[in-house]
Scaffold this active site. Structure first.
Site, PDB file in Angstrom:
ATOM      1  N   HIS A 294       2.556   3.455  -8.961  1.00 38.16           N
ATOM      2  CA  HIS A 294       1.929   2.202  -9.537  1.00 38.16           C
ATOM      3  C   HIS A 294       3.578   1.251  -9.872  1.00 38.16           C
ATOM      4  O   HIS A 294       3.571   0.538  -9.732  1.00 38.16           O
ATOM      5  CB  HIS A 294       0.757   1.453 -10.361  1.00 38.16           C
ATOM      6  CG  HIS A 294      -0.159   1.693  -9.220  1.00 38.16           C
ATOM      7  ND1 HIS A 294      -0.194   1.508  -8.291  1.00 38.16           N
ATOM      8  CD2 HIS A 294      -1.309   2.877  -9.210  1.00 38.16           C
ATOM      9  CE1 HIS A 294      -1.958   1.712  -7.404  1.00 38.16           C
ATOM     10  NE2 HIS A 294      -1.938   3.072  -8.638  1.00 38.16           N
TER      11      HIS A 294
ATOM     12  N   ASP B  47       0.931  -1.807  -0.107  1.00 40.28           N
ATOM     13  CA  ASP B  47       0.007   0.187   0.130  1.00 40.28           C
ATOM     14  C   ASP B  47       0.930   1.252  -0.234  1.00 40.28           C
ATOM     15  O   ASP B  47       2.289   1.181   0.699  1.00 40.28           O
ATOM     16  CB  ASP B  47      -0.582   0.299   1.433  1.00 40.28           C
ATOM     17  CG  ASP B  47      -2.136   0.982   1.031  1.00 40.28           C
ATOM     18  OD1 ASP B  47      -2.541   1.122  -0.232  1.00 40.28           O
ATOM     19  OD2 ASP B  47      -2.606   1.413   2.096  1.00 40.28           O
TER      20      ASP B  47
ATOM     21  N   LEU C 157      10.054 -21.217  -4.008  1.00 43.82           N
ATOM     22  CA  LEU C 157       8.626 -20.256  -3.253  1.00 43.82           C
ATOM     23  C   LEU C 157       7.811 -20.462  -4.103  1.00 43.82           C
ATOM     24  O   LEU C 157       7.277 -20.780  -4.963  1.00 43.82           O
ATOM     25  CB  LEU C 157       9.621 -19.049  -3.535  1.00 43.82           C
ATOM     26  CG  LEU C 157       8.446 -17.850  -2.922  1.00 43.82           C
ATOM     27  CD1 LEU C 157       8.300 -17.711  -2.064  1.00 43.82           C
ATOM     28  CD2 LEU C 157       9.341 -16.320  -3.893  1.00 43.82           C
TER      29      LEU C 157
ATOM     30  N   THR D 195     -11.103  -6.843  -4.747  1.00 40.62           N
ATOM     31  CA  THR D 195     -11.621  -7.081  -5.521  1.00 40.62           C
ATOM     32  C   THR D 195     -12.371  -5.393  -5.414  1.00 40.62           C
ATOM     33  O   THR D 195     -13.295  -4.677  -6.043  1.00 40.62           O
ATOM     34  CB  THR D 195     -13.732  -7.437  -5.387  1.00 40.62           C
ATOM     35  OG1 THR D 195     -13.270  -7.495  -3.552  1.00 40.62           O
ATOM     36  CG2 THR D 195     -13.053  -9.349  -5.272  1.00 40.62           C
TER      37      THR D 195
HETATM   38  C1  IPE Z   1      -5.816  -2.589  -0.261  1.00 39.80           C
HETATM   39  O1  IPE Z   1      -5.011  -1.622  -0.228  1.00 39.80           O
HETATM   40  C2  IPE Z   1      -5.410  -3.741  -1.909  1.00 39.80           C
HETATM   41  C3  IPE Z   1      -4.405  -4.067  -1.598  1.00 39.80           C
HETATM   42  C4  IPE Z   1      -2.713  -2.915  -1.810  1.00 39.80           C
HETATM   43  C5  IPE Z   1      -4.111  -3.926  -3.404  1.00 39.80           C
HETATM   44  P1  IPE Z   1      -6.732  -0.072  -0.563  1.00 39.80           P
HETATM   45  O2  IPE Z   1      -5.626   1.361  -0.407  1.00 39.80           O
HETATM   46  O3  IPE Z   1      -7.356  -0.453  -1.426  1.00 39.80           O
HETATM   47  O4  IPE Z   1      -7.100  -0.299   0.936  1.00 39.80           O
HETATM   48  P2  IPE Z   1      -7.983   1.003   1.633  1.00 39.80           P
HETATM   49  O5  IPE Z   1      -8.999   1.291   0.400  1.00 39.80           O
HETATM   50  O6  IPE Z   1      -7.110   1.847   2.476  1.00 39.80           O
HETATM   51  O7  IPE Z   1      -8.606   0.247   2.662  1.00 39.80           O
HETATM   52  C1  IPE Z   2      -1.542  -0.185  -4.040  1.00 35.67           C
HETATM   53  O1  IPE Z   2      -1.469   1.242  -3.666  1.00 35.67           O
HETATM   54  C2  IPE Z   2      -1.829  -0.510  -4.617  1.00 35.67           C
HETATM   55  C3  IPE Z   2      -3.455  -0.903  -5.011  1.00 35.67           C
HETATM   56  C4  IPE Z   2      -4.060  -0.589  -3.984  1.00 35.67           C
HETATM   57  C5  IPE Z   2      -3.116  -1.696  -6.078  1.00 35.67           C
HETATM   58  P1  IPE Z   2      -2.806   2.252  -2.950  1.00 35.67           P
HETATM   59  O2  IPE Z   2      -2.612   2.852  -4.757  1.00 35.67           O
HETATM   60  O3  IPE Z   2      -3.668   1.845  -2.067  1.00 35.67           O
HETATM   61  O4  IPE Z   2      -1.931   4.135  -2.643  1.00 35.67           O
HETATM   62  P2  IPE Z   2      -2.159   4.538  -2.169  1.00 35.67           P
HETATM   63  O5  IPE Z   2      -3.036   4.938  -0.578  1.00 35.67           O
HETATM   64  O6  IPE Z   2      -3.318   5.782  -2.559  1.00 35.67           O
HETATM   65  O7  IPE Z   2      -1.132   5.958  -1.569  1.00 35.67           O
HETATM   66 MG    MG Z   3      -3.934   1.858  -0.621  1.00 30.75          MG
END
Ligand code: IPE
Ligand code: IPE
Ligand code: MG
Length: 235
Positions: free
Chosen positions: A31, A14, A125, A60
């Site tokens: 990303h 995240d 792994l 999802t």
């Molecule tokens: C969780 O992150 C999902 C992934 C890392 C793929 P999100 O950014 O989607 O989660 P929330 O919305 O902050 O809970």
């Molecule tokens: C995690 O990073 C990647 C995915 C959820 C695909 P975010 O895109 O959620 O990054 P923040 O949380 O907005 O910084």
């Molecule tokens: Mg996020």
């Protein structure tokens, strides 16, 4: 040296978006940097000989995001699975996926199927990628699968136990020992709910693109100092 044995590590990747926004860059670049970090972490985990790693790549719920961001991520997945992860094939890594196929685009499914096929006989792994994954949905799907088996007289209700539940989830995996969620958020956002029942949690402030092998070592060291009791009493 770690006291606690680490068999399965889970990473909620995240903070890609915030990493980019703080640099006045488009979220998509965050990303892309995140994908580079993932490659480095994979190589490190292979070196550390940890048997299982699960990563949360797309939930999802992430389909709620802007169309352009979702599309960028889908293209990034294709790119990664098609060629950028080829070192996994050579490094004896077995790639598997958890999640639902619907409504993933065909090109993504094709790239996923291909890397699964290419690595299916690997014995190192096990790399479980949670893509279009939701923990609650997984439990719903497992429930439906088992009810169908009962209805078809393949199993009886009395036979259902924790082992059978585990085997009817998306993948048959050992429990997650350590969950790392980067970016400072302290929640699991629907990640592997069943498998994380007794996991230890680690919440570094670092955004995922900046989370390198050294940070992973620190997380593992912290895990080694935890006292896991599983409901018992420590010795
Ligand atoms: C969780 O992150 C999902 C992934 C890392 C793929 P999100 O950014 O989607 O989660 P929330 O919305 O902050 O809970
Ligand atoms: C995690 O990073 C990647 C995915 C959820 C695909 P975010 O895109 O959620 O990054 P923040 O949380 O907005 O910084
Ligand atoms: Mg996020």
């Amino acid at each position: 040296m770690s006291k606690e044995k680490l068999c399965h590590i889970g990473i909620i990747m995240d903070g890609n978006g915030r990493w980019a926004q703080e640099r006045n860059l488009p979220r998509s670049l965050g990303h892309r940097e995140g994908a580079n970090t993932l490659k480095k972490l994979c190589k490190h985990v292979i070196k550390l000989k940890i048997p299982y790693m699960s990563v949360f790549a797309f939930s999802t719920e992430n389909f709620k995001r802007d169309r352009a961001e979702v599309q960028f991520l889908m293209n990034l997945f294709v790119e990664l699975f098609k060629n950028e992860l080829d070192f996994l094939v050579e490094d004896n890594v077995k790639v598997i996926f958890s999640g639902e196929r619907e409504p993933l685009p065909k090109r993504v499914l094709k790239a996923m199927d291909k890397i699964v096929e290419k690595t299916k006989n690997n014995t190192g792994l096990v790399f479980n990628v949670c893509l279009n994954y939701g923990g609650k949905r997984e439990i719903v799907d497992m429930t439906k699968k088992m009810i169908e088996k009962v209805q078809n007289n393949e199993i009886s209700i009395d036979e259902i136990d924790e082992e059978m539940v585990r085997k009817n989830l998306y993948q048959d995996l050992p429990p997650v020992d350590l969950v790392i969620r980067t970016s400072g958020e302290e929640r699991i956002s629907n990640f592997m709910l069943y498998q994380c029942a007794y996991a230890e949690y680690y919440f570094p402030k670092t955004y995922f693109p900046d989370f390198g092998p050294k940070d992973l070592d620190e997380a593992i060291e912290a895990f080694g100092k935890r006292n896991r009791r599983f409901g018992g009493v420590s010795k």
